[in-house]
Scaffold this active site. Sequence first.
Site, mmCIF file in Angstrom:
data_model
loop_
_atom_site.group_PDB
_atom_site.id
_atom_site.type_symbol
_atom_site.label_atom_id
_atom_site.label_comp_id
_atom_site.label_asym_id
_atom_site.label_seq_id
_atom_site.Cartn_x
_atom_site.Cartn_y
_atom_site.Cartn_z
ATOM 1 N N SER A 210 -2.999 -67.475 15.687
ATOM 2 C CA SER A 210 -2.691 -67.023 17.044
ATOM 3 C C SER A 210 -2.735 -68.188 18.029
ATOM 4 O O SER A 210 -1.963 -69.131 17.907
ATOM 5 C CB SER A 210 -3.642 -65.898 17.433
ATOM 6 N N ASP A 297 2.962 -57.039 13.577
ATOM 7 C CA ASP A 297 2.087 -57.724 14.532
ATOM 8 C C ASP A 297 2.333 -57.168 15.927
ATOM 9 O O ASP A 297 3.435 -57.278 16.468
ATOM 10 C CB ASP A 297 2.377 -59.230 14.500
ATOM 11 N N HIS A 337 -1.962 -58.205 13.524
ATOM 12 C CA HIS A 337 -2.126 -59.565 14.039
ATOM 13 C C HIS A 337 -3.280 -60.320 13.390
ATOM 14 O O HIS A 337 -3.243 -61.544 13.294
ATOM 15 C CB HIS A 337 -2.358 -59.492 15.551
#
Length: 362
Positions: A210, A297, A337
């Site tokens: 991320s 995601d 995610h």
Amino acid sequence: MLRKRQVNATEEVAKAKPATAGETKSNSKSKSVFFTLIFLFVFVVYVVIPLSVYTCPAVRRHAVFLNYVSLSRQKNLSLPSESGLKCTKNFYVDTGDDVKVGVWHIPPQSALSKCKGDVLSETEAFKDLRPVFLYLHGNAGTRAGHHRVELYKLLSEKVDAHVVPFDYRGFGDSTNVSPSESGLVEDTLHVYNWLLKRVNASRIFVWGHSLGTGVGVAFLERLSKSAVKPAALILEAPFTRIIDAARHHPLSIFHRYMPFFDTLIAQPIGDKETGFNSIDRINEVQCPLLILHAEDDGFVPFDHGKKLYEEAVVTRKSLPPHQTQFVGFDGKHDLGHKNIYMSPDLPNIIKSFIKNVDSSMV
């Protein structure tokens, strides 16, 4: 019978009697409070927040890094065993400017038999030739976040690798100073240099998740002219640029349809201290690259990873195509995610990638 009917009629008249002045006033007050709250909500969401983001760099940094936010129970970071990690050492690396970052070293499964006193000795710590994963976590929380720890365990136990996660400045038990893009890259550089004193660069795999993908790409850009580059870069759930991620992030749901959303929020968040412009930097990543992204995601759209991959294939002309890889995970697996570590295919994907990197170095 007649008397009973008269009583019932009296009761019905009483029920139908208009509300008293006090009751009317109370209802009016309740409505007034309700509409006041609605007005305050709209004013804060659509006026105060956009103007704060537009005018205040500190607000933008907090929005991007969320370093004071933790969605899990706080653990004692100096005791990795509280997170279920075996033989793990906690220590601190000085990154200059009176900044220290908290670091863990999780050894590979094959080294656990040499563990004495809950940690490996300094001479035994990196004595083997196993891969070393330098882990760059995303925003919010600490290196003890649940999904992060589960990935460390997978890499340590199923890939038989060392894992070195750390908390950037302003996160966890690292020095409490305001984070920035340049600050996070500086922290990464110092932990990397700490590793270089103990292992060859060809053993180091940088893994970003991320926000950590933006840190990883910026870090590799910084090393682009260095002769001592890591073995590879792995990007898990990457974004193209923070400005693009902001347009799709769940937290922007109340703002993204505003007429001036780009001007007041997206573009300011994309400034030099929080921009993390990976798609314009990916060509500077001069080492093998693996991108992992789940189709479902909900924070960073799947097409961000695909665009980053396509840009890397086109612009990294000095590297053969097989050194740029993309692995997508079907949305039906519900990995989202943070949970790619749950894929039963992940250990073999990583092992195969390591083997491919090693063969390219021969």
